[in-house]
Scaffold this active site. Structure first.
Site, PDB file in Angstrom:
ATOM      1  N   ASP A 132       3.747  -9.454  -8.870  1.00  0.00           N
ATOM      2  CA  ASP A 132       3.974  -8.452 -10.091  1.00  0.00           C
ATOM      3  C   ASP A 132       4.370  -6.966  -9.299  1.00  0.00           C
ATOM      4  OD1 ASP A 132       1.649  -7.511  -8.939  1.00  0.00           O
ATOM      5  OD2 ASP A 132       0.705  -7.467 -10.805  1.00  0.00           O
ATOM      6  N   LYS A 192       4.455  13.983 -10.395  1.00  0.00           N
ATOM      7  CA  LYS A 192       3.684  12.736  -9.714  1.00  0.00           C
ATOM      8  C   LYS A 192       4.043  12.630  -8.357  1.00  0.00           C
ATOM      9  CE  LYS A 192       4.265  10.285 -13.985  1.00  0.00           C
ATOM     10  NZ  LYS A 192       4.971   9.089 -14.507  1.00  0.00           N
TER      11      LYS A 192
END
Length: 234
Positions: free
Chosen positions: A109, A153
């Site tokens: 993933d 972020k």
């Protein structure tokens, strides 16, 4: 060298997209996650893949079988009839890898461009790729009680996370559980025996696809990177 892709998870946080397909077939910027992974690993000369499947395995095997020739790869499959965890799933394919001195293992993933040729075993049984932690939140910088700046972020370069990409010796099978996650069982044991090393990757692209937001942001990232490459080649 073989590459093993851990692709048996349920992808619960990506529902309803995973209601009718396994997580590795979720599309990012027009390609399934697993195709991005194959193209990345092929760039390092890997053409043989062992895919450890579980949830919706029929759909994943069908897609890979239909696309083997186009991608120029050979694939082998292992099916979990019940969840075995990452350690148990890998141990199940011991016979396919027993003659390999070393092999790559990656979570099914993630999308990345990190350079696997930098991974070396030396005296270790497993070498883990490490990437700096990206804060999930914006950071507020202060001086006393005054706010002086905002950072959206940021990369926290002093904190490292497991990137889910490994170089493993075939000795790892001595440490794998029949059922359970190697991250919780095998790796701590290897660390205590000084048989686990890590390689830090600083300026690489790495993204784990866990939520709908990850799909959107990764798709934007990859399209931006593609457009930049196209502009550079003009």
């Amino acid at each position: 060298m073989h590459a093993v892709i851990l692709a048996g998870g349920y992808g619960k946080r990506l529902r309803p997209l995973t209601d009718d397909k396994p997580k590795p077939l979720i599309e990012i910027a027009g390609k399934p996650i697993i195709e991005w992974q194959i193209l990345w690993l092929k760039s390092f000369g890997i053409n043989s893949f062992i895919v450890l499947t579980g949830y919706k395995w029929e759909i994943l095997i069908k897609w890979l079988s239909e696309n083997e020739k186009r991608l120029g790869i050979s694939t082998y499959f292992s099916i979990e009839e019940e969840p075995l965890g990452t350690g148990g799933a890998l141990k199940k394919v011991k016979n396919l890898l027993k003659d390999e001195n070393a092999f790559i293992v990656t979570n099914g993933d993630i999308i990345t461009d990190l350079d696997i040729s930098q991974l070396k075993l030396k005296e270790s049984i497993v070498t883990i790729s490490l990437v700096p932690l990206k804060s999930p939140y914006g950071i507020v910088e202060t001086q006393g009680d005054k706010i002086v700046d905002f950072k959206e972020k940021p990369i926290l370069e002093n904190y490292w996370i497991n990137a889910g990409v490994y170089l493993m010796s075939n000795r790892v099978f001595e440490y794998l559980p029949d059922k359970g996650d190697m991250e919780k069982t095998t790796f701590p044991k290897l660390a205590k025996e000084s048989l686990l090393t890590g390689v830090k990757f600083y300026n690489v692209y790495w993204r784990s696809i866990d939520t709908i937001k990850d799909i959107e942001e990764a798709s934007e990232d990859l399209m931006r990177m593609k457009n930049r490459l196209s502009a550079d080649n003009r």
